[in-house]
Enzyme design. Structure first.
Site: not given
Ligand code: IMP
Ligand code: MG
Length: 182
Positions: A164, A48, A136, A157, A170, A108, A104-105
């Site tokens: 969210d 979302k 990040k 975060f 959101r 990380d 994508e938002d």
């Molecule tokens: P990754 O797989 O570690 O790259 O994490 C990415 C996913 O985790 C994304 O789809 C984000 O929705 C969620 N995410 C990562 N960091 C944050 C944050 O700081 N706040 C909210 N959602 C996050």
């Molecule tokens: Mg997510």
């Protein structure tokens, strides 16, 4: 990073104000308009968290556009994520021979976007690129990076602008961050 309870109900601090967000998104849209000129594009919104970013940027794309929505959820605890994600809403349209851009938002560790890109590549698009609003840099564990990137941030975060914490925040018009108690 912990998704612990002491973040619940906190007032976010502003990380990226609305004006800065909008001007960077205009720049990203210009880059995409330039790179894809003359081509039809399938824009994919990762639900979302990307829904507001997506709706803002696609309104600045001057290209023949189809919009698709892919719902994903991370499995369990993000701290031990395998990057395997559960698809909660799939795309029914074929992507074969399409020019696909995935929106994508937050990236990380990079595992989620890597999983999504691999899953979509299997559908044989002509081209596929990613566009992330936030990266990040400190936790990145994969080769995966975004082809188009809004902002590099530290490992705080973040919430707001579609993103969210436990389903809340959101609707904020800016990117904020939540701080743990000291
Ligand atoms: P990754 O797989 O570690 O790259 O994490 C990415 C996913 O985790 C994304 O789809 C984000 O929705 C969620 N995410 C990562 N960091 C944050 C944050 O700081 N706040 C909210 N959602 C996050
Ligand atoms: Mg997510």
């Amino acid at each position: 990073m912990h998704m612990s309870d002491d973040l619940v109900g906190k007032q976010p601090k502003v990380l990226i104000p609305e004006v800065k967000l909008q001007s960077r998104i205009s720049e990203l849209a210009q880059e995409i308009n330039h790179d894809y000129r003359g081509r039809e594009v399938t824009a994919i919104c990762i639900l979302k968290g990307s829904f507001i970013f997506f709706s803002d940027i696609i309104r600045k794309l001057d290209l023949p556009l189809s919009c698709e929505f892919l719902g994903v959820q991370n499995y369990g605890n993000r701290n031990v994520t395998s990057g395997e994600v559960k698809v909660t809403l799939d795309i029914n349209e074929p992507l074969e021979n399409k020019h696909v851009i995935v929106f994508e938002d937050v990236i990380d560790t990079g595992l989620t976007i890597q999983y999504i890109m691999n899953a979509l590549r299997a559908r044989k698009p002509a081209t596929i690129k990613s566009c992330a609003l936030l990266l990040k840099t400190e936790n990145l564990r994969t080769e995966v990076d975004a082809d188009y990137l809004g902002f590099k941030i530290a490992k705080e975060f973040v919430v707001g602008y579609g993103i969210d914490h436990m389903s809340k925040y959101r609707g904020l018009p800016y990117i904020g961050y939540l701080e743990h108690d000291h």
